[in-house]
Design a protein around this motif. Structure first.
Motif, PDB file in Angstrom:
ATOM      1  N   SER A 148       0.830  -1.203   0.000  1.00 12.06           N
ATOM      2  CA  SER A 148       0.000   0.000   0.000  1.00 12.06           C
ATOM      3  C   SER A 148       0.866   1.256   0.000  1.00 12.06           C
ATOM      4  O   SER A 148       0.534   2.245  -0.666  1.00 12.06           O
ATOM      5  N   ALA A 149       1.995   1.228   0.724  1.00 11.91           N
ATOM      6  CA  ALA A 149       2.896   2.377   0.734  1.00 11.91           C
ATOM      7  C   ALA A 149       3.511   2.603  -0.638  1.00 11.91           C
ATOM      8  O   ALA A 149       3.706   3.751  -1.077  1.00 11.91           O
ATOM      9  N   LEU A 150       3.830   1.530  -1.354  1.00 12.89           N
ATOM     10  CA  LEU A 150       4.363   1.678  -2.708  1.00 12.89           C
ATOM     11  C   LEU A 150       3.318   2.270  -3.647  1.00 12.89           C
ATOM     12  O   LEU A 150       3.631   3.103  -4.508  1.00 12.89           O
ATOM     13  N   ILE A 151       2.072   1.844  -3.489  1.00 14.39           N
ATOM     14  CA  ILE A 151       1.001   2.432  -4.295  1.00 14.39           C
ATOM     15  C   ILE A 151       0.822   3.905  -3.947  1.00 14.39           C
ATOM     16  O   ILE A 151       0.565   4.749  -4.817  1.00 14.39           O
ATOM     17  N   LEU A 152       0.977   4.237  -2.669  1.00 10.92           N
ATOM     18  CA  LEU A 152       0.896   5.641  -2.258  1.00 10.92           C
ATOM     19  C   LEU A 152       2.029   6.453  -2.900  1.00 10.92           C
ATOM     20  O   LEU A 152       1.830   7.612  -3.284  1.00 10.92           O
ATOM     21  N   LEU A 153       3.215   5.852  -3.024  1.00  8.06           N
ATOM     22  CA  LEU A 153       4.297   6.521  -3.740  1.00  8.06           C
ATOM     23  C   LEU A 153       3.903   6.785  -5.191  1.00  8.06           C
ATOM     24  O   LEU A 153       4.186   7.852  -5.756  1.00  8.06           O
ATOM     25  N   GLY A 154       3.254   5.803  -5.816  1.00  9.34           N
ATOM     26  CA  GLY A 154       2.782   6.006  -7.182  1.00  9.34           C
ATOM     27  C   GLY A 154       1.769   7.124  -7.279  1.00  9.34           C
ATOM     28  O   GLY A 154       1.785   7.921  -8.235  1.00  9.34           O
ATOM     29  N   LEU A 155       0.896   7.233  -6.285  1.00 10.93           N
ATOM     30  CA  LEU A 155      -0.077   8.320  -6.264  1.00 10.93           C
ATOM     31  C   LEU A 155       0.626   9.669  -6.102  1.00 10.93           C
ATOM     32  O   LEU A 155       0.248  10.664  -6.748  1.00 10.93           O
ATOM     33  N   LEU A 156       1.657   9.709  -5.267  1.00  8.12           N
ATOM     34  CA  LEU A 156       2.421  10.948  -5.106  1.00  8.12           C
ATOM     35  C   LEU A 156       3.118  11.347  -6.403  1.00  8.12           C
ATOM     36  O   LEU A 156       3.163  12.528  -6.754  1.00  8.12           O
ATOM     37  N   LEU A 157       3.656  10.364  -7.126  1.00  8.16           N
ATOM     38  CA  LEU A 157       4.294  10.663  -8.413  1.00  8.16           C
ATOM     39  C   LEU A 157       3.268  11.185  -9.408  1.00  8.16           C
ATOM     40  O   LEU A 157       3.554  12.116 -10.177  1.00  8.16           O
ATOM     41  N   PHE A 158       2.077  10.606  -9.388  1.00  6.44           N
ATOM     42  CA  PHE A 158       0.996  11.077 -10.257  1.00  6.44           C
ATOM     43  C   PHE A 158       0.652  12.530  -9.942  1.00  6.44           C
ATOM     44  O   PHE A 158       0.532  13.365 -10.849  1.00  6.44           O
TER      45      PHE A 158
END
Length: 331
Positions: free
Chosen positions: A298-308
């Motif tokens: 979930s934290a990695l997906i949150l990183l992806g959301l931050l990059l977006f």
């Protein structure tokens, strides 16, 4: 007699054929309208679906870590519970993209100016083909070349020279601190600069060709040099297009994954030296997602959301800048 006998038939058939043709044209126009409209709507649906998926996947980590996730540096997924923070990947993403654009923008614009203003006709096609080939090389090839060729070259030649030259300078000494390394933020930035160079060059060449020849001829006619023509005529006339190309390249640099993963070192640690290993958001996701689960995933997906979100704000800022330039130009 033959003409008189055919005339009534022509008059009778005429209105019917026109109505049928108009009906066919109207049907084709409506079909074309809805196909293009649905295509445009599909883009919004896909984008909305991606955002919703990212938010759903990132929600457990966002709920567990909250806002401190943004400025926490430690990344320890094996701890119980996992201790995760996004500061190191965000720092690496911004630093590598900034250095890459710092290198690629002047080089790309220089190539574009040479191709449009100075290059002999027989040399333009080979250089243009070389630029297209650079754009077509897969990113994993860039990463392998950077790991096996560029990394050792920089570690044994360039980095020791920079460390010896600037090591005793107060601020630059911290930026160019050693020891030399195959894997570093600078090495990844250089790979990114090479990767985005074709985008800046190709778009700049296209927009430079739109400058009316009469403007350049008038400038040459009053005694301007080539540099003065480029600075006072070509660049001001095409600045909106050039900025658009730069922002497109920046978007590519922010999201590049495989090439950066090969050569950046994947270290969740912030260092003032650009010769130290680091990581980016994309590299962190690529290197750890396959073995992640639960809160770590979930934290990695949150990183992806931050990059977006980061990419969105960069592109939005570029759009606002272009609108201001167009408004200033009176368009």
């Amino acid at each position: 007699m033959a003409v008189q006998s055919d005339a009534p038939v022509m008059e009778a058939a005429g209105p019917y054929d026109r109505a049928k043709a108009l009906s066919a044209f109207k049907l084709g126009d409506i079909t074309f309208y809805w196909i293009t409209r649905l295509s445009a709507i599909s883009v919004l649906l896909i984008l909305g679906g991606i955002i919703i998926s990212l938010v759903i996947g990132a929600w457990p980590a966002a709920k567990a870590y909250g806002l401190p996730f943004l400025w926490s540096q430690r990344w320890a997924p094996s701890a119980d519970p996992p201790v995760l923070g996004a500061l190191s990947p965000m720092y690496g993403t911004l630093v590598t993209s900034f250095i890459a654009m710092l290198i690629a923008i002047p080089v790309g614009l220089g190539i574009a100016i040479f191709l449009t203003e100075l290059c002999p006709q027989w040399l333009r096609r080979p250089i243009g083909i070389a630029i297209e080939l650079l754009a077509g090389i897969p990113s994993i090839i860039y990463g392998m070349w950077g790991f096996f060729v560029l990394g050792p070259f920089l570690a044994y030649t360039f980095q020791p020279f920079m460390i010896d030259t600037f090591g005793s300078v107060p601020i630059l000494g911290a930026v160019f601190a050693g020891p030399p390394s195959y894997l570093s933020l600078f090495n990844a930035s250089l790979i990114l600069a090479i990767m985005v160079l074709p985008f800046i060059t190709a778009i700049s060449v296209d927009v430079f060709k739109t400058v009316p020849p009469v403007l350049k001829e008038a400038a040459y006619g009053v005694g301007c040099t080539t540099w003065e023509v480029v600075r006072n005529v070509v660049i001001p006339y095409t600045r909106v297009g050039v900025i658009g190309g730069v922002m497109l390249a920046l978007g590519r640099a922010l999201g590049e994954t495989m090439a950066v993963t090969f050569i950046i070192g994947n270290s969740f640690r912030i260092s003032t030296s650009i010769f130290a290993p680091g990581t980016t958001i994309s590299a962190a996701i690529a290197s750890e997602f396959a073995e992640s689960d639960g809160l770590h995933q979930s934290a990695l997906i949150l990183l992806g959301l931050l990059l977006f979100v980061l990419t969105f704000f960069v592109l939005a800022a570029a759009r606002l800048m272009l609108l201001r330039l167009e408004k200033k130009a009176g368009k």
